[in-house]
Design a protein around this motif. Structure first.
Motif, PDB file in Angstrom:
ATOM      1  N   UNK A  60      53.938  55.761  32.576  1.00 40.23           N
ATOM      2  CA  UNK A  60      52.788  54.573  32.322  1.00 40.23           C
ATOM      3  C   UNK A  60      52.845  54.056  31.115  1.00 40.23           C
ATOM      4  N   UNK A  61      53.513  52.836  30.899  1.00 39.25           N
ATOM      5  CA  UNK A  61      53.653  52.393  29.588  1.00 39.25           C
ATOM      6  C   UNK A  61      52.440  51.187  29.454  1.00 39.25           C
ATOM      7  N   UNK A  62      51.360  51.614  28.859  1.00 37.18           N
ATOM      8  CA  UNK A  62      50.354  50.230  28.932  1.00 37.18           C
ATOM      9  C   UNK A  62      50.492  49.313  28.130  1.00 37.18           C
ATOM     10  N   UNK A  63      51.301  49.395  26.937  1.00 34.74           N
ATOM     11  CA  UNK A  63      51.507  48.122  26.378  1.00 34.74           C
ATOM     12  C   UNK A  63      52.501  47.090  27.150  1.00 34.74           C
ATOM     13  N   UNK A  64      53.580  47.793  27.825  1.00 33.48           N
ATOM     14  CA  UNK A  64      54.433  46.899  28.649  1.00 33.48           C
ATOM     15  C   UNK A  64      53.782  46.694  30.087  1.00 33.48           C
ATOM     16  N   UNK A  65      52.696  47.290  30.272  1.00 28.62           N
ATOM     17  CA  UNK A  65      52.004  47.190  31.750  1.00 28.62           C
ATOM     18  C   UNK A  65      52.882  47.458  32.768  1.00 28.62           C
ATOM     19  N   UNK A  66      53.610  48.638  32.691  1.00 28.52           N
ATOM     20  CA  UNK A  66      54.669  49.023  33.529  1.00 28.52           C
ATOM     21  C   UNK A  66      54.545  50.462  33.797  1.00 28.52           C
ATOM     22  N   UNK A  67      54.923  50.767  35.231  1.00 27.99           N
ATOM     23  CA  UNK A  67      54.864  52.025  35.707  1.00 27.99           C
ATOM     24  C   UNK A  67      56.513  51.988  36.320  1.00 27.99           C
ATOM     25  N   UNK A  68      56.965  53.231  36.051  1.00 29.71           N
ATOM     26  CA  UNK A  68      58.586  53.558  36.515  1.00 29.71           C
ATOM     27  C   UNK A  68      58.708  54.879  36.553  1.00 29.71           C
ATOM     28  N   UNK A  69      59.571  55.483  37.677  1.00 36.41           N
ATOM     29  CA  UNK A  69      59.516  56.695  38.049  1.00 36.41           C
ATOM     30  C   UNK A  69      60.474  57.340  36.746  1.00 36.41           C
ATOM     31  N   UNK A  70      60.239  58.614  36.493  1.00 33.46           N
ATOM     32  CA  UNK A  70      60.894  59.445  35.578  1.00 33.46           C
ATOM     33  C   UNK A  70      61.924  60.588  36.325  1.00 33.46           C
ATOM     34  N   UNK A  71      63.027  60.541  36.085  1.00 32.35           N
ATOM     35  CA  UNK A  71      63.979  61.576  36.402  1.00 32.35           C
ATOM     36  C   UNK A  71      63.295  63.106  35.974  1.00 32.35           C
ATOM     37  N   UNK A  72      63.470  64.140  36.884  1.00 30.92           N
ATOM     38  CA  UNK A  72      62.880  65.244  36.348  1.00 30.92           C
ATOM     39  C   UNK A  72      63.828  65.658  34.906  1.00 30.92           C
ATOM     40  N   UNK A  73      62.731  65.987  34.056  1.00 31.09           N
ATOM     41  CA  UNK A  73      63.408  66.498  32.724  1.00 31.09           C
ATOM     42  C   UNK A  73      64.425  67.808  32.741  1.00 31.09           C
ATOM     43  N   UNK A  74      65.407  67.838  32.141  1.00 28.52           N
ATOM     44  CA  UNK A  74      66.569  69.021  32.033  1.00 28.52           C
ATOM     45  C   UNK A  74      66.005  70.064  30.981  1.00 28.52           C
ATOM     46  N   UNK A  75      65.274  69.625  29.850  1.00 24.65           N
ATOM     47  CA  UNK A  75      65.179  70.278  28.612  1.00 24.65           C
ATOM     48  C   UNK A  75      64.189  69.629  27.837  1.00 24.65           C
ATOM     49  N   UNK A  76      63.487  70.532  26.976  1.00 24.93           N
ATOM     50  CA  UNK A  76      62.558  70.018  26.081  1.00 24.93           C
ATOM     51  C   UNK A  76      61.097  70.249  26.629  1.00 24.93           C
ATOM     52  N   UNK A  77      60.163  69.978  25.846  1.00 28.06           N
ATOM     53  CA  UNK A  77      58.677  70.053  26.208  1.00 28.06           C
ATOM     54  C   UNK A  77      58.274  69.832  27.464  1.00 28.06           C
ATOM     55  N   UNK A  78      58.792  68.627  27.836  1.00 26.49           N
ATOM     56  CA  UNK A  78      58.212  68.006  29.120  1.00 26.49           C
ATOM     57  C   UNK A  78      59.071  69.036  30.165  1.00 26.49           C
ATOM     58  N   UNK A  79      60.177  69.314  30.102  1.00 28.54           N
ATOM     59  CA  UNK A  79      60.611  70.295  31.033  1.00 28.54           C
ATOM     60  C   UNK A  79      59.743  71.768  31.349  1.00 28.54           C
ATOM     61  N   UNK A  80      59.065  72.121  29.953  1.00 28.48           N
ATOM     62  CA  UNK A  80      58.286  73.187  30.042  1.00 28.48           C
ATOM     63  C   UNK A  80      57.022  72.914  30.920  1.00 28.48           C
ATOM     64  N   UNK A  81      56.377  71.558  30.646  1.00 30.64           N
ATOM     65  CA  UNK A  81      55.383  71.305  31.337  1.00 30.64           C
ATOM     66  C   UNK A  81      55.680  71.051  32.875  1.00 30.64           C
ATOM     67  N   UNK A  82      56.769  70.675  33.384  1.00 32.40           N
ATOM     68  CA  UNK A  82      56.914  70.655  35.014  1.00 32.40           C
ATOM     69  C   UNK A  82      57.025  71.886  35.216  1.00 32.40           C
ATOM     70  N   UNK A  83      57.813  72.824  34.608  1.00 29.16           N
ATOM     71  CA  UNK A  83      57.939  74.195  34.979  1.00 29.16           C
ATOM     72  C   UNK A  83      56.401  74.919  35.233  1.00 29.16           C
ATOM     73  N   UNK A  84      55.527  74.837  34.249  1.00 27.95           N
ATOM     74  CA  UNK A  84      54.292  75.281  34.385  1.00 27.95           C
ATOM     75  C   UNK A  84      53.538  74.560  35.620  1.00 27.95           C
ATOM     76  N   UNK A  85      53.786  73.594  35.716  1.00 22.80           N
ATOM     77  CA  UNK A  85      53.075  72.673  36.905  1.00 22.80           C
ATOM     78  C   UNK A  85      53.561  73.210  38.381  1.00 22.80           C
ATOM     79  N   UNK A  86      54.857  73.593  38.419  1.00 25.35           N
ATOM     80  CA  UNK A  86      55.676  73.860  39.456  1.00 25.35           C
ATOM     81  C   UNK A  86      54.855  75.232  40.032  1.00 25.35           C
TER      82      UNK A  86
END
Length: 72
Positions: free
Chosen positions: A18-44
């Motif tokens: 969700x980009x508040x400045x652009x007023x947009x919502x778009x799907x995000x491909x599952x991350x393959x690496x990095x901090x966001x990957x670690x977050x999604x792994x914890x969530x899983x």
């Protein structure tokens, strides 16, 4: 201050950006690496992960939210 939020709704697949400045919502491909990957792994594994968000609720519709309704 950050104006972009990455979310996932419980019991649904996929992440959303969700980009508040652009007023947009778009799907995000599952991350393959990095901090966001670690977050999604914890969530899983069932953990709830939040950072920098102080209110997040799911409502039945935008109309309900704009009317002030929340089924808590």
């Amino acid at each position: 201050m950050a104006r972009v939020v990455v979310i996932r709704i419980a019991d649904e697949e996929g992440l959303w950006v969700i980009d508040l400045d652009a007023r947009s919502v778009v799907p995000l491909d599952p991350p393959n690496a990095g901090g966001l990957k670690a977050v999604t792994d914890h969530r899983a594994s069932g953990k709830i992960v939040t950072k920098g968000v102080d209110v997040a609720v799911v409502v039945k519709s935008a109309e309900a939210a704009f009317s002030g309704h929340y089924d808590g």
